[in-house]
Scaffold this motif. Structure first.
Motif, PDB file in Angstrom:
ATOM      1  N   LEU A  68     -20.504  34.088   5.151  1.00 53.35           N
ATOM      2  CA  LEU A  68     -19.856  33.101   6.017  1.00 53.35           C
ATOM      3  C   LEU A  68     -19.657  31.778   5.283  1.00 53.35           C
ATOM      4  O   LEU A  68     -18.579  31.165   5.361  1.00 53.35           O
ATOM      5  N   ILE A  69     -20.680  31.339   4.572  1.00 53.07           N
ATOM      6  CA  ILE A  69     -20.600  30.069   3.842  1.00 53.07           C
ATOM      7  C   ILE A  69     -19.536  30.150   2.746  1.00 53.07           C
ATOM      8  O   ILE A  69     -18.745  29.211   2.556  1.00 53.07           O
ATOM      9  N   VAL A  70     -19.490  31.270   2.037  1.00 53.62           N
ATOM     10  CA  VAL A  70     -18.485  31.448   0.978  1.00 53.62           C
ATOM     11  C   VAL A  70     -17.084  31.430   1.564  1.00 53.62           C
ATOM     12  O   VAL A  70     -16.170  30.787   1.025  1.00 53.62           O
ATOM     13  N   LEU A  71     -16.884  32.119   2.684  1.00 43.71           N
ATOM     14  CA  LEU A  71     -15.560  32.168   3.316  1.00 43.71           C
ATOM     15  C   LEU A  71     -15.113  30.801   3.826  1.00 43.71           C
ATOM     16  O   LEU A  71     -13.916  30.544   3.926  1.00 43.71           O
ATOM     17  N   SER A  72     -16.068  29.930   4.146  1.00 42.82           N
ATOM     18  CA  SER A  72     -15.695  28.592   4.624  1.00 42.82           C
ATOM     19  C   SER A  72     -15.067  27.747   3.522  1.00 42.82           C
ATOM     20  O   SER A  72     -14.418  26.741   3.819  1.00 42.82           O
ATOM     21  N   PHE A  73     -15.274  28.160   2.254  1.00 41.90           N
ATOM     22  CA  PHE A  73     -14.669  27.443   1.116  1.00 41.90           C
ATOM     23  C   PHE A  73     -13.514  28.227   0.499  1.00 41.90           C
ATOM     24  O   PHE A  73     -13.002  27.848  -0.558  1.00 41.90           O
ATOM     25  N   ASN A  74     -13.118  29.321   1.129  1.00 43.03           N
ATOM     26  CA  ASN A  74     -12.044  30.162   0.609  1.00 43.03           C
ATOM     27  C   ASN A  74     -10.686  29.598   1.015  1.00 43.03           C
ATOM     28  O   ASN A  74     -10.413  29.394   2.202  1.00 43.03           O
ATOM     29  N   GLU A  90     -11.629  27.671  10.346  1.00 42.42           N
ATOM     30  CA  GLU A  90     -12.368  26.484  10.761  1.00 42.42           C
ATOM     31  C   GLU A  90     -13.707  26.852  11.399  1.00 42.42           C
ATOM     32  O   GLU A  90     -14.673  26.093  11.316  1.00 42.42           O
ATOM     33  N   MET A  91     -13.756  28.015  12.042  1.00 44.27           N
ATOM     34  CA  MET A  91     -14.993  28.483  12.657  1.00 44.27           C
ATOM     35  C   MET A  91     -16.061  28.789  11.611  1.00 44.27           C
ATOM     36  O   MET A  91     -17.247  28.619  11.861  1.00 44.27           O
ATOM     37  N   TYR A  92     -15.628  29.250  10.432  1.00 41.76           N
ATOM     38  CA  TYR A  92     -16.585  29.487   9.345  1.00 41.76           C
ATOM     39  C   TYR A  92     -17.216  28.166   8.912  1.00 41.76           C
ATOM     40  O   TYR A  92     -18.424  28.090   8.668  1.00 41.76           O
ATOM     41  N   SER A  93     -16.385  27.131   8.817  1.00 44.86           N
ATOM     42  CA  SER A  93     -16.879  25.806   8.418  1.00 44.86           C
ATOM     43  C   SER A  93     -17.853  25.254   9.451  1.00 44.86           C
ATOM     44  O   SER A  93     -18.913  24.719   9.107  1.00 44.86           O
ATOM     45  N   LEU A  94     -17.495  25.399  10.723  1.00 39.90           N
ATOM     46  CA  LEU A  94     -18.358  24.908  11.798  1.00 39.90           C
ATOM     47  C   LEU A  94     -19.696  25.646  11.809  1.00 39.90           C
ATOM     48  O   LEU A  94     -20.760  25.026  11.937  1.00 39.90           O
ATOM     49  N   THR A 116     -21.127  27.094   9.293  1.00 38.56           N
ATOM     50  CA  THR A 116     -21.871  26.680   8.099  1.00 38.56           C
ATOM     51  C   THR A 116     -22.594  25.361   8.335  1.00 38.56           C
ATOM     52  O   THR A 116     -23.774  25.215   7.994  1.00 38.56           O
ATOM     53  N   LEU A 117     -21.905  24.398   8.944  1.00 35.42           N
ATOM     54  CA  LEU A 117     -22.524  23.099   9.221  1.00 35.42           C
ATOM     55  C   LEU A 117     -23.674  23.230  10.214  1.00 35.42           C
ATOM     56  O   LEU A 117     -24.713  22.575  10.062  1.00 35.42           O
ATOM     57  N   LEU A 118     -23.518  24.084  11.221  1.00 32.51           N
ATOM     58  CA  LEU A 118     -24.589  24.298  12.191  1.00 32.51           C
ATOM     59  C   LEU A 118     -25.804  24.935  11.531  1.00 32.51           C
ATOM     60  O   LEU A 118     -26.950  24.544  11.798  1.00 32.51           O
ATOM     61  N   PHE A 119     -25.564  25.912  10.675  1.00 34.18           N
ATOM     62  CA  PHE A 119     -26.671  26.574   9.974  1.00 34.18           C
ATOM     63  C   PHE A 119     -27.423  25.591   9.078  1.00 34.18           C
ATOM     64  O   PHE A 119     -28.661  25.547   9.082  1.00 34.18           O
ATOM     65  N   LEU A 120     -26.688  24.765   8.325  1.00 28.78           N
ATOM     66  CA  LEU A 120     -27.323  23.795   7.437  1.00 28.78           C
ATOM     67  C   LEU A 120     -28.078  22.726   8.231  1.00 28.78           C
ATOM     68  O   LEU A 120     -29.145  22.274   7.801  1.00 28.78           O
ATOM     69  N   SER A 121     -27.549  22.342   9.388  1.00 27.12           N
ATOM     70  CA  SER A 121     -28.227  21.351  10.234  1.00 27.12           C
ATOM     71  C   SER A 121     -29.556  21.891  10.752  1.00 27.12           C
ATOM     72  O   SER A 121     -30.582  21.201  10.727  1.00 27.12           O
ATOM     73  N   VAL A 122     -29.539  23.141  11.235  1.00 25.18           N
ATOM     74  CA  VAL A 122     -30.768  23.770  11.732  1.00 25.18           C
ATOM     75  C   VAL A 122     -31.775  23.945  10.599  1.00 25.18           C
ATOM     76  O   VAL A 122     -32.982  23.715  10.770  1.00 25.18           O
ATOM     77  N   LEU A 123     -31.292  24.342   9.417  1.00 27.09           N
ATOM     78  CA  LEU A 123     -32.165  24.519   8.257  1.00 27.09           C
ATOM     79  C   LEU A 123     -32.823  23.205   7.863  1.00 27.09           C
ATOM     80  O   LEU A 123     -34.031  23.155   7.584  1.00 27.09           O
ATOM     81  N   LEU A 124     -32.037  22.119   7.843  1.00 25.46           N
ATOM     82  CA  LEU A 124     -32.577  20.798   7.503  1.00 25.46           C
ATOM     83  C   LEU A 124     -33.609  20.355   8.529  1.00 25.46           C
ATOM     84  O   LEU A 124     -34.663  19.812   8.172  1.00 25.46           O
TER      85      LEU A 124
END
Length: 268
Positions: free
Chosen positions: A24-30, A231-235, A237-245
């Protein structure tokens, strides 16, 4: 040999867990819209995500419902846990069994039952919308908070609370100065668990939301029929990184306090 096998087994488990998220993260930068072809690195999906009003509205609604429901469920669940802990063993067992039922129950059963309840309350002016979704989320979040706070209440020493009362503190002062600091880790765990459960819920939200209201889960569900936008992949990704942080900060904070306390002890 046994240690190597255990490490390989553990590595395979983590790969199975996080390979989809990594994809998912890779596809958000594709750069390419197709998932089967790499079109180069780009950040345009992140910029277009913030410019998409429907996605931003769904994100705002999701976060608002998650925060409000988690806060309300934490307050109600903490008070309920305190009440249950003061009961005798038989009543405590009955109440804890009742608490476990919504967690073991299928989401679709909970969603349909809440939908029928709100339909019945329609005669009193209750309409499907933000309020019904918020009420539903608070309802299914309460058991998670109770089960997070109860173990901490069992670890507290009731004598310290009684001693605070004997020294002249009011019940409210004794609670916030003696009991609450001991159960705070459980309260925070319950809040985060309730927030996370509310954030990704779909079934109950789908049955209790009204027309024109969308959360991220229901928005993605409608997008699947037409094709998920990058855009959903990007969103996601940001949610996953926020929860991880957030998880890293929560786990590092107790260690930092422990090291600080040890350093103070060594100086003395």
């Amino acid at each position: 040999m046994k240690k190597h096998a255990e490490r390989i087994y553990l590595a395979l488990i983590f790969i199975l867990l996080y390979a989809p998220i990594a994809t998912l993260i890779v596809l958000s930068f594709n750069k390419s819209k197709t998932r089967s072809k790499w079109g180069g690195f780009t950040l345009k999906w992140y910029s277009s995500m913030f410019q998409n009003s429907s996605i931003m509205d769904a994100l705002y609604t999701t976060l608002l419902i998650a925060l409000l429901s988690a806060a309300a469920a934490t307050l109600i669940g903490t008070m309920a846990a305190m009440g249950i802990s003061s009961m005798n063993r038989r009543m405590k067992t009955i109440c804890m069994s009742i608490t476990n039922i919504p967690m073991l129950n299928a989401d679709i059963v909970t969603g349909i039952s809440l939908m029928l309840l709100f339909i019945a309350l329609g005669a009193f002016g209750v309409k499907f919308g933000f309020g019904t979704v918020l009420t539903a989320h608070i309802t299914f979040n309460i058991p998670y908070v109770i089960l997070s706070v109860m173990p901490k209440l069992k670890q507290t020493n009731k004598s310290t609370y009684e001693a605070a009362l004997d020294l002249g503190a009011s019940p409210v002062q004794a609670f916030f100065k003696v009991v609450f600091p001991d159960i705070l880790p459980g309260v925070l765990s319950g809040f985060l668990l309730a927030f996370t459960m509310s954030l990704d819920d779909f079934v109950i939200t789908h049955f209790t939301k009204g027309p024109g209201l969308d959360t991220l889960s229901t928005k993605i569900y409608t997008e699947v029929k037409k094709g998920i936008k990058p855009e959903m992949y990007s969103l996601s990704t940001l949610l996953f990184l926020s929860v991880l942080l957030l998880l890293l900060l929560i786990n590092l904070a107790p260690n930092a306090k422990k090291i600080s306390a040890e350093n103070k002890g060594n100086k003395k």
